[in-house]
Design a protein around this motif. Structure first.
Motif, mmCIF file in Angstrom:
data_model
loop_
_atom_site.group_PDB
_atom_site.id
_atom_site.type_symbol
_atom_site.label_atom_id
_atom_site.label_comp_id
_atom_site.label_asym_id
_atom_site.label_seq_id
_atom_site.Cartn_x
_atom_site.Cartn_y
_atom_site.Cartn_z
ATOM 1 N N MET A 273 1.319 -11.132 6.442
ATOM 2 C CA MET A 273 2.477 -10.354 6.862
ATOM 3 C C MET A 273 3.412 -11.228 7.705
ATOM 4 N N THR A 274 4.728 -11.120 7.479
ATOM 5 C CA THR A 274 5.707 -11.839 8.272
ATOM 6 C C THR A 274 6.366 -10.876 9.245
ATOM 7 N N ALA A 275 7.154 -11.430 10.159
ATOM 8 C CA ALA A 275 7.801 -10.608 11.183
ATOM 9 C C ALA A 275 8.787 -9.623 10.585
ATOM 10 N N GLU A 276 9.281 -9.919 9.372
ATOM 11 C CA GLU A 276 10.309 -9.066 8.774
ATOM 12 C C GLU A 276 9.727 -7.917 7.954
ATOM 13 N N THR A 277 8.400 -7.864 7.804
ATOM 14 C CA THR A 277 7.803 -6.848 6.947
ATOM 15 C C THR A 277 7.086 -5.778 7.766
ATOM 16 N N SER A 278 6.860 -4.624 7.121
ATOM 17 C CA SER A 278 6.198 -3.497 7.773
ATOM 18 C C SER A 278 4.759 -3.410 7.293
ATOM 19 N N GLN A 279 3.824 -3.487 8.208
ATOM 20 C CA GLN A 279 2.411 -3.408 7.842
ATOM 21 C C GLN A 279 2.063 -2.042 7.266
ATOM 22 N N THR A 280 2.625 -0.973 7.850
ATOM 23 C CA THR A 280 2.325 0.374 7.371
ATOM 24 C C THR A 280 2.846 0.581 5.956
ATOM 25 N N LEU A 281 4.088 0.153 5.718
ATOM 26 C CA LEU A 281 4.646 0.287 4.372
ATOM 27 C C LEU A 281 3.851 -0.540 3.382
ATOM 28 N N ASP A 282 3.470 -1.737 3.781
ATOM 29 C CA ASP A 282 2.676 -2.590 2.902
ATOM 30 C C ASP A 282 1.372 -1.900 2.519
ATOM 31 N N ARG A 283 0.730 -1.278 3.489
ATOM 32 C CA ARG A 283 -0.528 -0.582 3.200
ATOM 33 C C ARG A 283 -0.306 0.618 2.292
ATOM 34 N N GLY A 284 0.787 1.338 2.532
ATOM 35 C CA GLY A 284 1.087 2.488 1.674
ATOM 36 C C GLY A 284 1.318 2.077 0.229
ATOM 37 N N LEU A 285 2.039 0.982 0.032
ATOM 38 C CA LEU A 285 2.280 0.482 -1.321
ATOM 39 C C LEU A 285 0.996 -0.010 -1.966
ATOM 40 N N ARG A 286 0.130 -0.603 -1.166
ATOM 41 C CA ARG A 286 -1.158 -1.044 -1.698
ATOM 42 C C ARG A 286 -2.008 0.146 -2.125
ATOM 43 N N VAL A 287 -1.939 1.239 -1.364
ATOM 44 C CA VAL A 287 -2.644 2.465 -1.761
ATOM 45 C C VAL A 287 -2.163 2.937 -3.124
ATOM 46 N N LEU A 288 -0.835 2.991 -3.319
ATOM 47 C CA LEU A 288 -0.286 3.435 -4.597
ATOM 48 C C LEU A 288 -0.730 2.530 -5.737
ATOM 49 N N LYS A 289 -0.741 1.226 -5.508
ATOM 50 C CA LYS A 289 -1.159 0.297 -6.556
ATOM 51 C C LYS A 289 -2.635 0.485 -6.903
ATOM 52 N N LEU A 290 -3.461 0.690 -5.889
ATOM 53 C CA LEU A 290 -4.886 0.910 -6.140
ATOM 54 C C LEU A 290 -5.109 2.189 -6.936
ATOM 55 N N LEU A 291 -4.388 3.245 -6.577
ATOM 56 C CA LEU A 291 -4.539 4.517 -7.283
ATOM 57 C C LEU A 291 -4.000 4.428 -8.706
ATOM 58 N N ALA A 292 -2.944 3.643 -8.896
ATOM 59 C CA ALA A 292 -2.364 3.497 -10.235
ATOM 60 C C ALA A 292 -3.305 2.768 -11.174
ATOM 61 N N ASP A 293 -4.225 1.990 -10.612
ATOM 62 C CA ASP A 293 -5.137 1.191 -11.437
ATOM 63 C C ASP A 293 -6.433 1.916 -11.776
ATOM 64 N N THR A 294 -6.555 3.185 -11.382
ATOM 65 C CA THR A 294 -7.767 3.935 -11.683
ATOM 66 C C THR A 294 -7.424 5.274 -12.316
ATOM 67 N N ASP A 295 -8.258 5.704 -13.260
ATOM 68 C CA ASP A 295 -8.042 6.988 -13.923
ATOM 69 C C ASP A 295 -8.724 8.140 -13.198
#
Length: 214
Positions: A1-23
């Motif tokens: 993570m860099t100073a310009e990014t949001s850790q919470t948003l990053d985690r939320g997007l990772r959640v969506l990607k994980l859920l999208a990869d499972t049926d």
């Protein structure tokens, strides 16, 4: 993570990607383990995503992608269409046949962009929004071939005749290397057989579209 990014948003997007990869969805514990964060953080992320209909949880507590993602997805089509149009126009004019970009929509192939040639006396009428089963027509078959990993064993394109319209032939090549999109670029023409040069030209156009979408 860099100073310009949001850790919470990053985690939320990772959640969506994980859920999208499972049926079958994921539990809070499974998400916690995959993300490397505690369960309280996951609960907060899921609650926020649920408020925006991006995630839903079933009675067993498993989280899945929500219908709100579809509303966002519908806005992608105009952007994809705009990026693909230059290559489609060139393909239609060069071949003298109707060119199209087709994307996977559930179990269907959906035409999201169509360009007709300007100089021919006649051509196949094909409209954006036209859908058909993936296992019928060159556009869908090209996608299925790529999905099955069959590109290395063939010419890189698919030819069909009369599967969607009597007397019409089609040629299509899949989009390769575009993350998150399954699709193909093709042409449809009134002919008993597709001329030899069309297949390689369609492959070239599919690569141009893929490059524009990366």
């Amino acid at each position: 993570m860099t100073a310009e990014t949001s850790q919470t948003l990053d985690r939320g997007l990772r959640v969506l990607k994980l859920l999208a990869d499972t049926d079958h969805g994921l539990t809070v514990t499974e998400l916690s383990n995959k993300l490397g964060v505690n369960r309280t953080v996951v609960y907060r992320l899921l609650a926020t995503l649920e408020q925006h209909a991006l995630v839903r949880r079933d009675l067993g507590g498993r989280a899945r992608v929500g219908l709100g993602v579809l509303r966002l997805g519908r806005q992608v089509h105009p952007l994809v269409r705009e990026a693909a149009l230059p290559a489609l126009r060139s393909l239609a004019e060069d071949i003298g046949a109707t060119a199209h970009l087709t994307l996977v929509d559930g179990t269907d192939a959906l035409a999201v962009a169509v360009v007709e040639p300007t100089w021919t006396d006649y051509h196949v009428a094909y409209r954006a929004g036209f859908r058909h089963p993936l296992d019928r027509g060159a556009a869908g078959r090209a996608i299925l071939t790529a999905r099955a990993g069959g590109l290395a064993d063939g010419p890189g394109y698919t030819l069909t005749h009369g599967e969607l319209e009597a007397g019409a032939s089609g040629a299509a090549a899949p989009l390769v290397g575009v993350t998150g999109l399954e699709g193909s670029v093709g042409v449809v023409m009134l002919a008993e057989a597709v001329p030899e040069r069309v297949g390689p030209r369609v492959v070239e156009a599919a690569k141009e579209v893929a490059d524009a979408l990366r």
